[in-house]
Design an enzyme around this catalytic site. Structure first.
Site, PDB file in Angstrom:
ATOM      1  N   LYS A  59      45.623  16.034  73.228  1.00 30.68           N
ATOM      2  CA  LYS A  59      45.104  17.192  72.495  1.00 30.68           C
ATOM      3  C   LYS A  59      46.126  17.697  71.475  1.00 30.68           C
ATOM      4  CE  LYS A  59      42.973  20.888  71.156  1.00 30.68           C
ATOM      5  NZ  LYS A  59      41.785  20.855  70.280  1.00 30.68           N
ATOM      6  N   GLY A 101      46.510  26.310  57.332  1.00 31.29           N
ATOM      7  CA  GLY A 101      46.351  27.497  58.190  1.00 31.29           C
ATOM      8  C   GLY A 101      45.583  27.150  59.439  1.00 31.29           C
ATOM      9  N   ASN A 142      46.203  16.949  66.804  1.00 29.80           N
ATOM     10  CA  ASN A 142      46.355  17.934  65.729  1.00 29.80           C
ATOM     11  C   ASN A 142      47.701  17.767  65.028  1.00 29.80           C
ATOM     12  OD1 ASN A 142      43.835  19.061  65.962  1.00 29.80           O
ATOM     13  ND2 ASN A 142      44.466  20.503  67.531  1.00 29.80           N
ATOM     14  N   ARG A 152      43.583  23.825  45.158  1.00 26.39           N
ATOM     15  CA  ARG A 152      42.679  22.953  45.937  1.00 26.39           C
ATOM     16  C   ARG A 152      41.892  21.995  45.032  1.00 26.39           C
ATOM     17  NH1 ARG A 152      44.476  23.322  51.177  1.00 26.39           N
ATOM     18  NH2 ARG A 152      44.941  25.497  51.604  1.00 26.39           N
ATOM     19  N   CYS A 204      44.939  25.719  65.069  1.00 29.13           N
ATOM     20  CA  CYS A 204      45.183  24.428  65.743  1.00 29.13           C
ATOM     21  C   CYS A 204      46.431  23.770  65.177  1.00 29.13           C
ATOM     22  CB  CYS A 204      43.996  23.487  65.517  1.00 29.13           C
ATOM     23  SG  CYS A 204      42.439  24.163  66.029  1.00 29.13           S
ATOM     24  N   LYS A 236      50.005  25.323  65.383  1.00 28.39           N
ATOM     25  CA  LYS A 236      50.768  25.548  66.630  1.00 28.39           C
ATOM     26  C   LYS A 236      50.863  24.319  67.527  1.00 28.39           C
ATOM     27  CE  LYS A 236      46.895  27.520  69.286  1.00 28.39           C
ATOM     28  NZ  LYS A 236      46.627  26.325  70.074  1.00 28.39           N
TER      29      LYS A 236
HETATM   30  N1  SAJ Z   1      43.911  20.928  55.026  1.00 29.69           N
HETATM   31  C1  SAJ Z   1      44.582  20.388  53.933  1.00 29.69           C
HETATM   32  N2  SAJ Z   1      44.329  19.098  53.574  1.00 29.69           N
HETATM   33  C2  SAJ Z   1      43.429  18.333  54.280  1.00 29.69           C
HETATM   34  C3  SAJ Z   1      42.763  18.900  55.392  1.00 29.69           C
HETATM   35  C4  SAJ Z   1      43.017  20.198  55.745  1.00 29.69           C
HETATM   36  O1  SAJ Z   1      45.396  21.048  53.289  1.00 29.69           O
HETATM   37  O2  SAJ Z   1      43.232  17.174  53.906  1.00 29.69           O
HETATM   38  C5  SAJ Z   1      44.206  22.301  55.419  1.00 29.69           C
HETATM   39  C6  SAJ Z   1      42.978  23.200  55.384  1.00 29.69           C
HETATM   40  O3  SAJ Z   1      42.859  23.809  54.119  1.00 29.69           O
HETATM   41  C7  SAJ Z   1      43.309  24.226  56.459  1.00 29.69           C
HETATM   42  C8  SAJ Z   1      44.151  23.455  57.465  1.00 29.69           C
HETATM   43  O4  SAJ Z   1      44.616  22.288  56.775  1.00 29.69           O
HETATM   44  O5  SAJ Z   1      44.084  25.272  55.928  1.00 29.69           O
HETATM   45  C9  SAJ Z   1      43.418  23.029  58.732  1.00 29.69           C
HETATM   46  O6  SAJ Z   1      42.251  22.381  58.305  1.00 29.69           O
HETATM   47  P1  SAJ Z   1      41.384  21.501  59.387  1.00 29.69           P
HETATM   48  O7  SAJ Z   1      40.322  20.814  58.580  1.00 29.69           O
HETATM   49  O8  SAJ Z   1      42.280  20.693  60.224  1.00 29.69           O
HETATM   50  O9  SAJ Z   1      40.611  22.615  60.238  1.00 29.69           O
HETATM   51  P2  SAJ Z   1      40.973  23.177  61.669  1.00 29.69           P
HETATM   52  O10 SAJ Z   1      42.286  23.840  61.698  1.00 29.69           O
HETATM   53  O11 SAJ Z   1      39.783  23.978  62.093  1.00 29.69           O
HETATM   54  O12 SAJ Z   1      41.102  21.872  62.582  1.00 29.69           O
HETATM   55  C10 SAJ Z   1      40.095  21.550  63.501  1.00 29.69           C
HETATM   56  C11 SAJ Z   1      40.739  20.753  64.607  1.00 29.69           C
HETATM   57  N3  SAJ Z   1      39.744  20.568  65.655  1.00 29.69           N
HETATM   58  C12 SAJ Z   1      40.058  20.925  66.903  1.00 29.69           C
HETATM   59  O13 SAJ Z   1      41.134  21.384  67.210  1.00 29.69           O
HETATM   60  C13 SAJ Z   1      38.991  20.718  67.901  1.00 29.69           C
HETATM   61  C14 SAJ Z   1      41.158  19.403  64.103  1.00 29.69           C
HETATM   62  O14 SAJ Z   1      41.578  18.599  65.233  1.00 29.69           O
HETATM   63  C15 SAJ Z   1      40.027  18.695  63.435  1.00 29.69           C
HETATM   64  O15 SAJ Z   1      40.481  17.434  62.942  1.00 29.69           O
HETATM   65  C16 SAJ Z   1      39.568  19.551  62.264  1.00 29.69           C
HETATM   66  O16 SAJ Z   1      39.088  20.792  62.816  1.00 29.69           O
HETATM   67  C17 SAJ Z   1      38.415  18.856  61.530  1.00 29.69           C
HETATM   68  O17 SAJ Z   1      38.561  17.620  61.339  1.00 29.69           O
HETATM   69  O18 SAJ Z   1      37.478  19.539  61.142  1.00 29.69           O
END
Ligand code: SAJ
Length: 476
Positions: free
Chosen positions: A230, A285, A234, A446, A288, A291
């Site tokens: 887990k 941000g 991330n 972005r 997940c 941290k």
């Molecule tokens: N981000 C980038 N570039 C990218 C992808 C994301 O800068 O290519 C930034 C986003 O803007 C955001 C941050 O990273 O600020 C996190 O984005 P995220 O898409 O990872 O969204 P989260 O934080 O909601 O991550 C969750 C996680 N899911 C769980 O913990 C169950 C992550 O493991 C998943 O991979 C992700 O969702 C997903 O794929 O949607």
């Protein structure tokens, strides 16, 4: 009597308890209750001033979760009407159950020292321990530092119950993988990692989760391996984003377009060839990726540090990735200041229009938003910052502007932080008129806008990864 004998004595899991009625516990409880394999589910919620209201809401079949959650409220109403689910603050009811899962949040005490706050989870574990009976299964779903299930959690359950883990009761970790907006679908369709402190515990946890999966399959392993899975899934995503961010910074320095390079790299396909190049941006941000790296690092320090073989005096690659991602809001400050300098506008007294407070595009989730360190740095430099976000109407510590027009009116710089789809259609002429400036600055965090469209209208453009445009001549 062995644990297997205790379990055989008890028979198949029928009655389940879910501790923590949040965005993980509620869909989990509803899906357990909706399964014909199980006869009754209790959702346990402390009757606290901040969350006690959820008990009555849930028992009326109403979800206390904000935002759209497809299927959740329908399923909740169904299982409440069928009397297969009820929410209670009476933890003594745990004693009559076959299995209990804990979905209690594990936030950081504060962002600086990166120490997780397990107090709520530990309180939940002790509550379970005080009502634990032989042959029961306990499963931790919260994101936890590797070693927690087989270590502190097992110790606390034994202390409170006088029973022995792996002998008198089964104990496992089954990390949640849900994302807001897709809670029910994620639980049903994602594969589910399930790890016991011993094979009997693993098998009993597999029995618990198999009925709620539709497309997903159960992936059994040990509890510690499940904890590492887990946190590492991330950590690895954060690393991939950091690699994209570092390459984007290189492209800016070398005067080339990152997005051309990304397309080139992505074109490398074929047998056994993979390149998961993600996207650079204004920062990372959420709750997940910001941290879980530190949970993993703490796990290896606590569980394996004496045996860890790693390049001497070199920082963890994963922590370095966090450093790079947390640098990006500062890079956005640098791009803004560069643009203002070129426009002969002092940062002190400059008006900044900050577009996007949510940490994720097209979302209202603002947890650990990278917009915040940017906003703080610009204010510290003497600028004023007006914040707009079409999905966020209020957030702690800031006031959002009522409209995009009001945010941009009179601005010296327009800075895009979130990839909200509304920002793709920003019109250079309208924006320039609203700013009232001869050479307004636009900083694209972005890759939302066409640089040429703004440059042709006299804007000073700066964009993450756009080394090919960032030093363009200013047009009148
Ligand atoms: N981000 C980038 N570039 C990218 C992808 C994301 O800068 O290519 C930034 C986003 O803007 C955001 C941050 O990273 O600020 C996190 O984005 P995220 O898409 O990872 O969204 P989260 O934080 O909601 O991550 C969750 C996680 N899911 C769980 O913990 C169950 C992550 O493991 C998943 O991979 C992700 O969702 C997903 O794929 O949607």
């Amino acid at each position: 009597m062995t644990l297997q004998a205790q379990i055989d004595n008890r028979g198949p899991i029928k009655k389940i308890g879910v501790i923590g009625m949040g965005y993980v516990g509620i869909p989990a409880a509803v899906l357990f209750a909706n399964s014909p394999y199980f006869s009754h589910v209790y959702g346990f919620q402390r009757d606290s001033p901040s969350s006690g209201h959820k008990i009555a809401m849930l028992n009326r079949g109403e979800s206390p979760l904000k935002g759209e959650e497809p299927d959740l409220e329908d399923l909740l109403g169904k299982v409440v009407n069928e009397k297969k689910f009820e929410c209670t603050s009476d933890f003594t009811k745990i004693a009559g159950l076959d299995a209990v899962t804990l979905s209690i949040q594990t936030p950081f005490k504060n962002k600086e020292d990166l120490i997780p706050d397990f107090s709520a989870l530990y309180e939940g574990i002790r509550n379970v321990g005080r009502n634990l009976r032989p042959g029961m299964l306990v499963v931790l779903e919260s994101t936890i530092t590797p070693g927690t299930t087989a270590g502190p959690a097992s110790v606390m359950l034994e202390e409170e119950s006088g029973l022995v883990a792996g002998i008198d009761f089964a104990l496992a970790h089954a990390p949640e993988r849900v994302m807001v907006g897709r809670l029910i679908r994620n639980i049903r369709e994602h594969d589910r990692v399930v790890g016991g402190i011993d094979p009997v515990s693993t098998a009993r946890a597999v029995e618990l989760y198999s009925p709620v999966l539709t497309i997903g399959k159960v992936i059994p392993m040990t509890a510690t391996a499940a904890e590492v899975t887990k946190t590492a899934e991330n950590t690895f995503r954060d690393l991939q984003i950091a690699a994209a961010n570092q390459l984007a910074l290189y492209c800016e320095a070398m005067g080339i377009n990152f997005y051309d390079v990304r397309a080139g790299i992505d074109s490398l396909k074929g047998e056994g060839i993979t390149r998961a190049m993600l996207w650079p941006g204004a920062g990372v941000g959420g709750h997940c990726l910001t941290k879980d790296t530190y949970h993993l690092e703490r796990g290896v320090q606590q569980l394996g540090n004496s045996d860890l073989d790693y390049p001497e005096r070199q920082p963890s690659l994963f922590v370095l990735a966090r450093t790079i991602n947390d640098f990006m809001p500062r890079h956005m400050v640098r791009l803004t200041k560069d643009g203002l300098d070129l426009a002969s506008i002092s940062v002190k007294g400059a008006k900044i229009a900050l577009l996007g407070w949510a940490f994720l595009s097209n979302s209202d989730d603002t947890r650990n938003t990278p917009s915040e360190p940017y906003r703080d740095a610009m204010i510290a430099a003497g600028a004023t910052v007006a914040v707009h976000d079409p999905y966020v109407d209020h957030a702690p510590g800031i006031s959002l502007m009522p409209s995009l027009e009001e945010t941009i009116r009179g601005a010296d710089a327009v800075v895009i932080f979130a990839g909200h789809h509304q920002y793709r259609s920003l019109d250079p002429c309208e924006i320039k008129t609203l700013t009232g400036k001869k050479h307004p600055v636009i900083v694209d965090g972005r890759n939302m806008v066409d640089p040429e469209a703004f440059i042709a209208n006299g804007f000073i453009y700066r964009g993450i990864g756009r080394g090919d445009k960032n030093n363009h001549p200013v047009r009148n």
